[in-house]
Design an enzyme around this catalytic site. Structure first.
Site, PDB file in Angstrom:
ATOM      1  N   LYS A 136       0.865  -1.191   0.000  1.00 31.46           N
ATOM      2  CA  LYS A 136       0.000   0.000   0.000  1.00 31.46           C
ATOM      3  C   LYS A 136       0.888   1.223   0.000  1.00 31.46           C
ATOM      4  O   LYS A 136       2.018   1.178   0.475  1.00 31.46           O
ATOM      5  CB  LYS A 136      -0.873   0.022   1.259  1.00 31.46           C
ATOM      6  CG  LYS A 136      -2.108   0.869   1.113  1.00 31.46           C
ATOM      7  CD  LYS A 136      -3.155   0.088   0.367  1.00 31.46           C
ATOM      8  CE  LYS A 136      -4.496   0.735   0.367  1.00 31.46           C
ATOM      9  NZ  LYS A 136      -5.532  -0.249   0.053  1.00 31.46           N
TER      10      LYS A 136
HETATM   11  N1  GLU Z   1      -7.182   0.037  -3.174  1.00 23.89           N
HETATM   12  C1  GLU Z   1      -7.944  -1.136  -3.435  1.00 23.89           C
HETATM   13  C2  GLU Z   1      -7.995  -2.013  -2.210  1.00 23.89           C
HETATM   14  O1  GLU Z   1      -7.825  -1.549  -1.107  1.00 23.89           O
HETATM   15  C3  GLU Z   1      -7.507  -1.865  -4.687  1.00 23.89           C
HETATM   16  C4  GLU Z   1      -6.100  -2.345  -4.678  1.00 23.89           C
HETATM   17  C5  GLU Z   1      -5.640  -2.871  -6.031  1.00 23.89           C
HETATM   18  O2  GLU Z   1      -6.409  -2.924  -6.965  1.00 23.89           O
HETATM   19  O3  GLU Z   1      -4.448  -3.208  -6.105  1.00 23.89           O
HETATM   20  O4  GLU Z   1      -8.291  -3.169  -2.291  1.00 23.89           O
END
Ligand code: GLU
Length: 473
Positions: A136
Site C-alpha cells: 500500500k
Molecule cells: N485500493 C484497493 C484495495 O484496497 C484496490 C487495490 C488494487 O487494486 O491493487 O483493495
C-alpha cells in the site's frame, strides 16, 4: 513448545474489558491505531492456523512488513512556493507474488496506517486466490486543496522517488482513496519514461481504458461487495433475509465504492435508505432516488440536501434503520462508541478497516453479522489482477469475461470463508484446548466470526506458501 515462543501476543478485547472500559469514570480511549488493530486481528487467527507448533517463530515473520519506503516530495505549488509532502510505500509480504495495493492521498496517511493497509492487502490477495502479495502507498495531503496540476506534479515526483521499488513483477500500485484512473495514467507515464523499450503497462492497474485499463475496474469494488453479499445471503445463514431484493440498504461514503454500490444494490431491487459523504448523511427511510442524489452530488459536491432526503451528521447513516449496512468510507467508523446503535442485520464492508476489534465483539454479541473487508471488498484488486494479466499478454478482456470471472472469484472465497467458519465452530472445543495448552492462562477463545475465519484462510495460505518456499538462504 513454550508459551509465547511465537513472539509477543496481545490480548484482544473481550466483553469484560469492554464493560470495564465503559464503566470506568474516565473511559480509556479505544486503540484506533490501524496497525495495532491489524495485529489484534492477526492474533485472533493464531489459535486456528494449523499447526501452532509448526510456526516456530514464523508468526512474527508473517506479520512484519517486508519493506517500508518513506520519501520526501518537494512540489512547486501553483502560487510558486515549494511545499514538502511525505510519501510512503509499504510492501508487506511478497511470498505469494509481487506487492499489490492502492495509493491514497489523504490527511490521515501515516506509516502505521499504510502498514496496516498493506497487511490487509496480503490477506485480501491470498483469500481471493490471486498471485500477489500485499502493499500500500500514500501521500499525506489534503486532496481537496490540490489543483489538478499540483496533483499531477505530486504523483510524478512520488513515482520518480519510489524508482524501482515498484515494477510489473515487484510491486504494482492501483487507485485508493482520492486517487483515480487519471492518477494511474500519470503513474504509468512516469514509470514508462524511466523504463524505455519495455512493456510497462502492468506496472500499475486501474488505468484509463485508453491506456491499457480494463473495462469494469471502476465498478469492481462495489460489484465484489454485491457478489459477496448475494452469495452469503443465498446460503440461508440469515433466515429472515435470503436475497438482496427488497432489503433496506444504508451506505456510508459516496466515493468510488459507495456510489457504485448504491446503483448496483438498487438495480438488484434493494431500497437505499441512506447515503453519506464528509458533508453529512442524506436519509430517506422509504428509499431515496439514487440518480437524483448523484446529480445533486455532481452539481453541489455533497449529498446533503439532495431532493427527497433529510440531513444528518456524517456518522448518522451508520445508525439508520436498515437490513444491510455498507461502510464505504475509511477505517474506524464502527467503534465501541457507536456499535450498540447499529441497526443492520448484516454489515458488508466496502472500506478497509471500517470496524474496530472492540466493535466486532459488541456486534457479535448483538447478533449482527459482518462480511469482512478482506473478503467483501476484494473485487477491486481481483479486477486489477485481470488488468495485469491483460497487460502482460497484450490482450483486451470484454465486460462479460470480467464480470463472470469476478463473480467466480468472490463466490469461491465467500464459500471458503463460510466453510472455514463452520469448521472452526464445530471444532471449537478442540481449538480451545489446544490454545490453552499453547498459551496457559490466555482468555478463552470467543466464538469465531467471519472476520476471524477470513483471516484464518488468508494467513493459512500465506503460511503454507512460506513453508513451501522455506526461509532464504
Ligand atoms: N485500493 C484497493 C484495495 O484496497 C484496490 C487495490 C488494487 O487494486 O491493487 O483493495
Amino acid at each position: 513448545m513454550a508459551a509465547g515462543a511465537d513472539g509477543p501476543w496481545k490480548e484482544r478485547p473481550d466483553r469484560s474489558t469492554i464493560e470495564k472500559l465503559n464503566e470506568s469514570e474516565e473511559p480509556m480511549a479505544e486503540d484506533l491505531n490501524p496497525h495495532s488493530i491489524a495485529r489484534t486481528q492477526y492474533d485472533n487467527t493464531l489459535p486456528y492456523v494449523d499447526s501452532l507448533v509448526g510456526w516456530k517463530g514464523m508468526a512474527e515473520w508473517l506479520f512484519a512488513p517486508e519493506k517500508i519506503v518513506t520519501v520526501t516530495l518537494p512540489v512547486v505549488m501553483d502560487d510558486g512556493l515549494v511545499h514538502t509532502f511525505q510519501g510512503y510505500r509499504v510492501i508487506h509480504n511478497t511470498g505469494r507474488g509481487p506487492g499489490k495495493g492502492g495509493i491514497r492521498f489523504h490527511p490521515s496517511v501515516a506509516e502505521d496506517e499504510v502498514k496496516a493497509l498493506a497487511t490487509w492487502m496480503t490477506w485480501k490477495c491470498a483469500l481471493a486466490g490471486i498471485p500477489f502479495g500485499g502493499a500500500k502507498g500514500g501521500i499525506t495531503c489534503d486532496p481537496s486543496k490540490l489543483s489538478l496540476d499540483e496533483k499531477r506534479h505530486l504523483t510524478r515526483r512520488f513515482i520518480a522517488a519510489l524508482g524501482d521499488n515498484i515494477g510489473p513483477h515487484t510491486d504494482v500500485p492501483a487507485p485508493d482513496m482520492y486517487t483515480d484512473a487519471q492518477t494511474m495514467g500519470w503513474i504509468y507515464d512516469t514509470y514508462s519514461m524511466m523504463h524505455h523499450g519495455t512493456n510497462s503497462l502492468p506496472v500499475v492497474t486501474g488505468k484509463p481504458l485508453d491506456l491499457g485499463g480494463i473495462v469494469g475496474r471502476s465498478t469492481a469494488t462495489a460489484r465484489g461487495v454485491y457478489f459477496c453479499t448475494e452469495r452469503f445471503l443465498a446460503s440461508g445463514r440469515l433466515p429472515k433475509m435470503t436475497t438482496i431484493a427488497g432489503a433496506r440498504v444504508a451506505i456510508q461514503g459516496f466515493g468510488n465504492a459507495g456510489r457504485h454500490a448504491a446503483t448496483i444494490f438498487r438495480d438488484a431491487g434493494a431500497v437505499i435508505v441512506g447515503v453519506s459523504d464528509t458533508s453529512g448523511s442524506a436519509l430517506a427511510p422509504k428509499g431515496l432516488d439514487v440518480a437524483k442524489v448523484g446529480a445533486h452530488k455532481d452539481s453541489t459536491g455533497r449529498v446533503v440536501g439532495a431532493p427527497g432526503t433529510t440531513s444528518g451528521s456524517p456518522l448518522k447513516v451508520l445508525e439508520a434503520e436498515c437490513d444491510i449496512l455498507i461502510p464505504a468510507a475509511m477505517e474506524n467508523q464502527i467503534t465501541m462508541e457507536n456499535a450498540d446503535r447499529i441497526k443492520a442485520a448484516l454489515i458488508s464492508e466496502a472500506a478497509n478497516g471500517p470496524t474496530t476489534p472492540g466493535a466486532d465483539v459488541i456486534l457479535a454479541d448483538r447478533g449482527i453479522t459482518v462480511m469482512p473487508d478482506i473478503l467483501a471488498n476484494a473485487g477491486g484488486v481481483v479486477v486489477s489482477y485481470f488488468e495485469w494479466v491483460q497487460n502482460l499478454q497484450n490482450e483486451e478482456w470484454d465486460e462479460k469475461r470480467v464480470d463472470d470471472s469476478l463473480r467466480k472469484h468472490i463466490y469461491r472465497s465467500t464459500d471458503a470463508v463460510m466453510a472455514r467458519y463452520d469448521e472452526m465452530v464445530a471444532n471449537l472445543p478442540m481449538y480451545q484446548a489446544r490454545w490453552q495448552e499453547m498459551r496457559p492462562g490466555a482468555p478463552a477463545l470467543r466464538h469465531p466470526d467471519y472476520r476471524i475465519a477470513a483471516a484464518v484462510v488468508a494467513v493459512g495460505r500465506a503460511k503454507a506458501t512460506a513453508e513451501a518456499r522455506g526461509v532464504w538462504p
